[in-house]
Design an enzyme around this catalytic site. Structure first.
Site, PDB file in Angstrom:
ATOM      1  N   ARG A  64       0.843  -1.208   0.000  1.00 20.60           N
ATOM      2  CA  ARG A  64       0.000   0.000   0.000  1.00 20.60           C
ATOM      3  C   ARG A  64       0.874   1.251   0.000  1.00 20.60           C
ATOM      4  NH1 ARG A  64      -3.783   0.256   5.110  1.00 20.60           N
ATOM      5  NH2 ARG A  64      -4.888  -1.434   4.077  1.00 20.60           N
ATOM      6  N   ARG A 133      -1.490   7.012   9.590  1.00 18.20           N
ATOM      7  CA  ARG A 133      -1.723   6.425   8.263  1.00 18.20           C
ATOM      8  C   ARG A 133      -1.891   7.514   7.208  1.00 18.20           C
ATOM      9  NH1 ARG A 133      -3.651   1.176   8.447  1.00 18.20           N
ATOM     10  NH2 ARG A 133      -2.769   0.078  10.229  1.00 18.20           N
ATOM     11  N   LYS A 201      -3.289   1.946  15.083  1.00 16.62           N
ATOM     12  CA  LYS A 201      -3.229   2.897  13.967  1.00 16.62           C
ATOM     13  C   LYS A 201      -3.857   4.251  14.341  1.00 16.62           C
ATOM     14  CE  LYS A 201      -5.915  -0.215  11.804  1.00 16.62           C
ATOM     15  NZ  LYS A 201      -6.739  -0.903  10.825  1.00 16.62           N
ATOM     16  N   LYS A 203      -5.464   7.917  12.391  1.00  9.63           N
ATOM     17  CA  LYS A 203      -5.897   8.392  11.075  1.00  9.63           C
ATOM     18  C   LYS A 203      -6.328   9.852  11.117  1.00  9.63           C
ATOM     19  CE  LYS A 203      -7.194   3.831   9.485  1.00  9.63           C
ATOM     20  NZ  LYS A 203      -8.242   2.927   8.976  1.00  9.63           N
ATOM     21  N   CYS A 422     -15.363  -2.806   0.424  1.00 14.08           N
ATOM     22  CA  CYS A 422     -13.965  -3.064   0.797  1.00 14.08           C
ATOM     23  C   CYS A 422     -13.426  -4.194  -0.069  1.00 14.08           C
ATOM     24  CB  CYS A 422     -13.885  -3.434   2.273  1.00 14.08           C
ATOM     25  SG  CYS A 422     -14.495  -5.107   2.585  1.00 14.08           S
ATOM     26  N   CYS A 428      -7.989 -10.483   1.507  1.00 13.90           N
ATOM     27  CA  CYS A 428      -8.040 -10.066   2.907  1.00 13.90           C
ATOM     28  C   CYS A 428      -8.185 -11.274   3.829  1.00 13.90           C
ATOM     29  CB  CYS A 428      -9.198  -9.098   3.142  1.00 13.90           C
ATOM     30  SG  CYS A 428      -9.276  -8.612   4.872  1.00 13.90           S
ATOM     31  N   CYS A 467     -16.398  -7.866   6.602  1.00 15.66           N
ATOM     32  CA  CYS A 467     -16.313  -8.178   8.032  1.00 15.66           C
ATOM     33  C   CYS A 467     -16.601  -6.894   8.807  1.00 15.66           C
ATOM     34  CB  CYS A 467     -14.941  -8.774   8.384  1.00 15.66           C
ATOM     35  SG  CYS A 467     -13.667  -7.552   8.710  1.00 15.66           S
ATOM     36  N   CYS A 471     -13.830  -1.246   6.751  1.00 17.78           N
ATOM     37  CA  CYS A 471     -12.881  -0.550   5.863  1.00 17.78           C
ATOM     38  C   CYS A 471     -13.562   0.341   4.816  1.00 17.78           C
ATOM     39  CB  CYS A 471     -11.971  -1.557   5.177  1.00 17.78           C
ATOM     40  SG  CYS A 471     -10.947  -2.476   6.350  1.00 17.78           S
TER      41      CYS A 471
HETATM   42 FE1  SRM Z   1      -8.871  -1.524   6.621  1.00 19.95          FE
HETATM   43  C1  SRM Z   1      -7.525  -4.159   8.224  1.00 19.95           C
HETATM   44  C2  SRM Z   1      -8.114  -2.950   3.762  1.00 19.95           C
HETATM   45  C3  SRM Z   1      -9.497   1.400   5.166  1.00 19.95           C
HETATM   46  C4  SRM Z   1     -10.515  -0.472   9.478  1.00 19.95           C
HETATM   47  N1  SRM Z   1      -7.938  -3.251   6.161  1.00 19.95           N
HETATM   48  C5  SRM Z   1      -7.416  -4.174   7.016  1.00 19.95           C
HETATM   49  C6  SRM Z   1      -6.594  -5.216   6.224  1.00 19.95           C
HETATM   50  C7  SRM Z   1      -5.173  -4.752   6.181  1.00 19.95           C
HETATM   51  C8  SRM Z   1      -6.736  -6.666   6.708  1.00 19.95           C
HETATM   52  C9  SRM Z   1      -5.755  -7.197   7.707  1.00 19.95           C
HETATM   53  O1  SRM Z   1      -5.501  -6.550   8.738  1.00 19.95           O
HETATM   54  O2  SRM Z   1      -5.247  -8.305   7.473  1.00 19.95           O
HETATM   55  C10 SRM Z   1      -7.286  -5.098   4.831  1.00 19.95           C
HETATM   56  C11 SRM Z   1      -6.441  -5.499   3.618  1.00 19.95           C
HETATM   57  C12 SRM Z   1      -7.335  -6.101   2.549  1.00 19.95           C
HETATM   58  C13 SRM Z   1      -6.663  -6.312   1.255  1.00 19.95           C
HETATM   59  O3  SRM Z   1      -6.496  -7.480   0.857  1.00 19.95           O
HETATM   60  O4  SRM Z   1      -6.332  -5.364   0.577  1.00 19.95           O
HETATM   61  C14 SRM Z   1      -7.791  -3.685   4.892  1.00 19.95           C
HETATM   62  N2  SRM Z   1      -8.702  -0.879   4.827  1.00 19.95           N
HETATM   63  C15 SRM Z   1      -8.461  -1.634   3.727  1.00 19.95           C
HETATM   64  C16 SRM Z   1      -8.704  -0.859   2.451  1.00 19.95           C
HETATM   65  C17 SRM Z   1      -7.792  -1.262   1.302  1.00 19.95           C
HETATM   66  C18 SRM Z   1     -10.182  -1.054   2.084  1.00 19.95           C
HETATM   67  C19 SRM Z   1     -10.630  -0.520   0.767  1.00 19.95           C
HETATM   68  O5  SRM Z   1     -11.577  -1.113   0.275  1.00 19.95           O
HETATM   69  O6  SRM Z   1     -10.115   0.462   0.252  1.00 19.95           O
HETATM   70  C20 SRM Z   1      -8.515   0.575   2.976  1.00 19.95           C
HETATM   71  C21 SRM Z   1      -7.102   1.058   2.904  1.00 19.95           C
HETATM   72  C22 SRM Z   1      -7.003   2.498   3.270  1.00 19.95           C
HETATM   73  C23 SRM Z   1      -5.633   3.101   3.117  1.00 19.95           C
HETATM   74  O7  SRM Z   1      -5.255   3.406   1.994  1.00 19.95           O
HETATM   75  O8  SRM Z   1      -4.968   3.319   4.133  1.00 19.95           O
HETATM   76  C24 SRM Z   1      -8.926   0.388   4.435  1.00 19.95           C
HETATM   77  N3  SRM Z   1      -9.761   0.197   7.253  1.00 19.95           N
HETATM   78  C25 SRM Z   1     -10.026   1.250   6.429  1.00 19.95           C
HETATM   79  C26 SRM Z   1     -10.952   2.140   7.058  1.00 19.95           C
HETATM   80  C27 SRM Z   1     -11.552   3.397   6.426  1.00 19.95           C
HETATM   81  C28 SRM Z   1     -10.824   4.629   6.814  1.00 19.95           C
HETATM   82  O9  SRM Z   1      -9.713   4.572   7.357  1.00 19.95           O
HETATM   83  O10 SRM Z   1     -11.359   5.706   6.561  1.00 19.95           O
HETATM   84  C29 SRM Z   1     -11.253   1.597   8.298  1.00 19.95           C
HETATM   85  C30 SRM Z   1     -12.278   2.152   9.307  1.00 19.95           C
HETATM   86  C31 SRM Z   1     -11.818   3.357  10.016  1.00 19.95           C
HETATM   87  C32 SRM Z   1     -11.057   2.983  11.251  1.00 19.95           C
HETATM   88  O11 SRM Z   1      -9.860   2.756  11.155  1.00 19.95           O
HETATM   89  O12 SRM Z   1     -11.690   2.885  12.317  1.00 19.95           O
HETATM   90  C33 SRM Z   1     -10.491   0.374   8.405  1.00 19.95           C
HETATM   91  N4  SRM Z   1      -8.976  -2.187   8.613  1.00 19.95           N
HETATM   92  C34 SRM Z   1      -9.754  -1.633   9.577  1.00 19.95           C
HETATM   93  C35 SRM Z   1      -9.661  -2.459  10.760  1.00 19.95           C
HETATM   94  C36 SRM Z   1     -10.391  -2.209  12.108  1.00 19.95           C
HETATM   95  C37 SRM Z   1      -9.591  -1.369  13.013  1.00 19.95           C
HETATM   96  C38 SRM Z   1     -10.218  -1.241  14.369  1.00 19.95           C
HETATM   97  O13 SRM Z   1     -10.134  -0.179  14.970  1.00 19.95           O
HETATM   98  O14 SRM Z   1     -10.778  -2.204  14.877  1.00 19.95           O
HETATM   99  C39 SRM Z   1      -8.807  -3.535  10.438  1.00 19.95           C
HETATM  100  C40 SRM Z   1      -8.387  -4.692  11.346  1.00 19.95           C
HETATM  101  C41 SRM Z   1      -7.252  -4.341  12.222  1.00 19.95           C
HETATM  102  O15 SRM Z   1      -6.635  -3.287  12.117  1.00 19.95           O
HETATM  103  O16 SRM Z   1      -6.948  -5.180  13.072  1.00 19.95           O
HETATM  104  C42 SRM Z   1      -8.402  -3.336   9.086  1.00 19.95           C
HETATM  105 FE1  SF4 Z   2     -10.966  -7.104   5.055  1.00 21.76          FE
HETATM  106 FE2  SF4 Z   2     -12.892  -6.642   6.793  1.00 21.76          FE
HETATM  107 FE3  SF4 Z   2     -11.451  -4.616   5.856  1.00 21.76          FE
HETATM  108 FE4  SF4 Z   2     -13.152  -5.810   4.283  1.00 21.76          FE
HETATM  109  S1  SF4 Z   2     -13.692  -4.685   6.154  1.00 21.76           S
HETATM  110  S2  SF4 Z   2     -11.023  -5.317   3.754  1.00 21.76           S
HETATM  111  S3  SF4 Z   2     -13.078  -7.913   4.949  1.00 21.76           S
HETATM  112  S4  SF4 Z   2     -10.688  -6.246   7.117  1.00 21.76           S
END
Ligand code: SRM
Ligand code: SF4
Length: 553
Positions: A64, A133, A201, A203, A422, A428, A467, A471
């Site tokens: 990324r 981030r 993280k 943001k 997402c 993922c 899930c 995201c």
């Molecule tokens: Fe996310 C984890 C993809 C934005 C909340 N996110 C992941 C992981 C890395 C899975 C993992 O930990 O093994 C996913 C990778 C999937 C893949 O195969 O690509 C993933 N997140 C993404 C992306 C690519 C989704 C998308 O469809 O675009 C986004 C990348 C953004 C970037 O460029 O940095 C992405 N993730 C978000 C957002 C939206 C935002 O930031 O505005 C959130 C919700 C906001 C927040 O952070 O509260 C988000 N991602 C999570 C979480 C839950 C964190 C938590 O507080 O519980 C996880 C799981 C974790 O961190 O343990 C996670």
């Molecule tokens: Fe993966 Fe869940 Fe984030 Fe979708 S919402 S990319 S399934 S961690």
């Protein structure tokens, strides 16, 4: 007790681990568990192709970028496009934080990909991991004067809050192992983050009302531009937003950020750094599910937070200034910029830039970008903006898109244009249900239902995730679908288009094939009973939520 991640970080604050050695080892197709945690800080996730799990594990990597405000030069975009062919799976994925992800990279391709990214003057450092981030900023051209200021703030924040370890450069650029025995590495202590970085993280997003494309309230720390007569007066600070939750764990929840106060524009970096250090010092390092800044705000309250912040800053914030958001999401089509040039907003379904039998989208974009050299802006709804184009580019670009069968805004329903998903399967590791691959079909079903109910012209924001991590920020959507198990989703209703209100769970466990059937009675009532101009999310909040709150029977 500190989590294993905390112990790892403290034991190796350079974040070097044994990545360099494993990278050179031809016998291994993957990294050891500890190194996978360090790799995240380098913007790399070790994954396996979940479609292939039944026949044996194939290790792949997701890489990324860190791309403040989602801005790229045309040369940088073209470099990424070429790298995706050479080392990735022939796709570029626009993310929900305005970045690019490469998927399907194998270990032997990782070094060359990372070097290629560096040569394009891009970086992946701190795109993931317990650090600040990618900083989001408005991509929209209509507000370009202020927009440019906000994007400049995003760039400054990204630089100021980047970790200082030399490991990234040493491993990926110089191609050597960091000398961990040298005195400066042995005692390395990041000046901002300290030895253990953040508990989780962090943001940041900047928004310019009335547009809230970045979903500022979903960020740990947000800056809402306050403008008077086209001039930036400063920002309202928000803190404590976040989406992630876990099924069956009510102690985890999505949260809309609080508005803390107003500050002048020259205090943004200082203020964000102070907010970050509150997370660093008070975040829960014993439980990663309770470690985000939002839980500090939820547990200790806004007044405590403001006092702590002001004591770190050494000045007081002014009272927050009035502001009003009207919508999140993107505008599509041609728009004239403040400087007289043009920008084009293009819908990229689920953010995946790829060639398919239906449309050679990636090739078409490459050819357009090669020929017309626009500035690239990625949007928080996974779309693409080509900016800074002269009038003369409009007709040939329209023709090229038509030739490439790229579906334009005029050919798509407003609801589809406001839909996001997402990544989920197959990359993922946390996905419970399909998301990116399911969204187009789900939208087709929803579109025909809306058409049937006379709501074909309606715009309803739909966000799907595989899930509960959230995201695609589904908990702010008018309709949010959150994966529970293969083919099964929770249904949330009642977010608004301004991105200022959380939705609520309406159905706990619905099969994908039954989704439209379950929504039909509700949408029919909405069509019949809505007030003039009332949007579906607002109607749900007004009508459905009070009904749900009534005792059963
Ligand atoms: Fe996310 C984890 C993809 C934005 C909340 N996110 C992941 C992981 C890395 C899975 C993992 O930990 O093994 C996913 C990778 C999937 C893949 O195969 O690509 C993933 N997140 C993404 C992306 C690519 C989704 C998308 O469809 O675009 C986004 C990348 C953004 C970037 O460029 O940095 C992405 N993730 C978000 C957002 C939206 C935002 O930031 O505005 C959130 C919700 C906001 C927040 O952070 O509260 C988000 N991602 C999570 C979480 C839950 C964190 C938590 O507080 O519980 C996880 C799981 C974790 O961190 O343990 C996670
Ligand atoms: Fe993966 Fe869940 Fe984030 Fe979708 S919402 S990319 S399934 S961690």
């Amino acid at each position: 007790m500190a989590t294993s991640n905390e112990i790892l970080k403290k034991n190796c604050p350079t974040l070097a681990g044994t990545i360099a050695a494993t990278l050179k080892d031809p016998a291994s197709d993957r990294f050891a568990e500890d190194d996978t945690q360090f790799l995240k800080f380098h913007g790399i996730y070790q994954q396996d192709d979940r479609d292939l799990r039944k026949t044996g594990k194939k290790y792949i990597f997701m890489v990324r970028l860190r791309l403040p405000g989602g801005v790229m030069t045309p040369e940088q975009y073209l470099a990424c496009d070429a790298l995706a062919s050479r080392h990735g799976n022939n796709t570029l994925r626009v993310t929900s934080r305005q970045s690019i992800q490469f998927h399907g990279v194998v270990k032997t391709g990782l070094g060359p990909l990372m070097r290629g990214i560096h040569e394009a003057m891009l970086t992946t450092l701190a795109a993931c991991g317990d650090v600040n981030r990618n900083v989001m900023a408005p991509p929209a051209p209509a507000w370009d004067g202020l927009g440019e200021e906000a994007r400049e703030q995003a760039r400054k924040l990204a630089v100021a809050l980047a970790p200082r370890t030399a490991a990234y450069h040493s491993i990926w650029v110089d191609g050597v192992q960091l000398n961990l025995e040298s005195p400066e590495q042995r005692d390395f202590n990041d000046p901002l983050y300290g030895p253990a970085y953040l508990p989780r993280k962090f943001k940041i997003g900047l928004a310019i009302p009335p547009l809230n494309e970045v979903d500022v309230f979903a960020n740990c720390c947000g800056f809402i531009a306050i403008e008077k007569d086209g001039r930036l007066e400063g920002f309202n600070l928000t803190a404590g937003g976040g989406m992630g939750r876990s099924h069956g764990n009510p102690e985890t929840f999505p949260r809309v950020a609080d508005v803390i106060g107003f500050l002048p524009a020259d205090k943004v970096v200082e203020t964000a750094s102070a907010v970050l250090t509150i997370h660093r010092d008070f975040g829960d390092r014993t439980n990663r599910k309770h470690a985000r800044l939002k839980y500090i705000l939820a547990d200790r309250g806004v007044d405590w937070f403001r006092q702590e912040l002001e004591s770190r800053l050494g000045f007081q914030l002014e009272a927050a200034r009035p502001f009003r958001f009207e919508r999140s999401g993107d505008d599509f089509g041609w728009r004239r910029q403040a400087d007289g040039r043009w920008s084009l907003g293009l819908f990229i379904e689920t953010g995946r830039i790829q060639d398919t039998p239906a449309s050679p989208l990636r090739t078409t974009l490459r050819e357009i970008i090669q020929a017309h050299r626009p500035e690239i802006r990625l949007t928080p709804s996974n779309n693409l903006l080509l900016a800074g184009l002269p009038e003369a580019s409009r007709t040939p670009i329209d023709a090229a898109l038509k030739g490439g069968h790229v579906r334009r805004e005029t050919e798509l329903s407003r609801t589809r244009l406001n839909s996001t998903a997402c990544v989920a399967f197959p990359t993922c590791g946390l996905a419970l249900a399909e998301s990116e691959r399911a969204l187009p079909g789900l939208m087709t079903q929803l579109e025909s239902l809306l058409q049937e109910l006379g709501l074909g012209g309606e715009e309803i924001g739909v966000r799907v995730t595989g899930c509960p991590n959230g995201c695609a920020r589904p908990y702010l959507a008018e309709i949010g679908l959150v994966g529970k198990a293969p083919g099964r989703y929770q249904v949330y209703l009642g977010g608004n288009q301004a991105g200022t209100r959380l939705n609520r769970v309406f159905l706990e466990n619905v099969r994908d094939s039954e989704l439209t059937g379950q929504l039909r009675p509700l949408l029919a009532r909405f069509a019949a009973q809505r007030q003039p101009g009332e949007q579906f999310g607002d109607w749900c909040a007004r009508v459905v939520w009070p009904e749900q709150a009534q005792p059963a029977g």
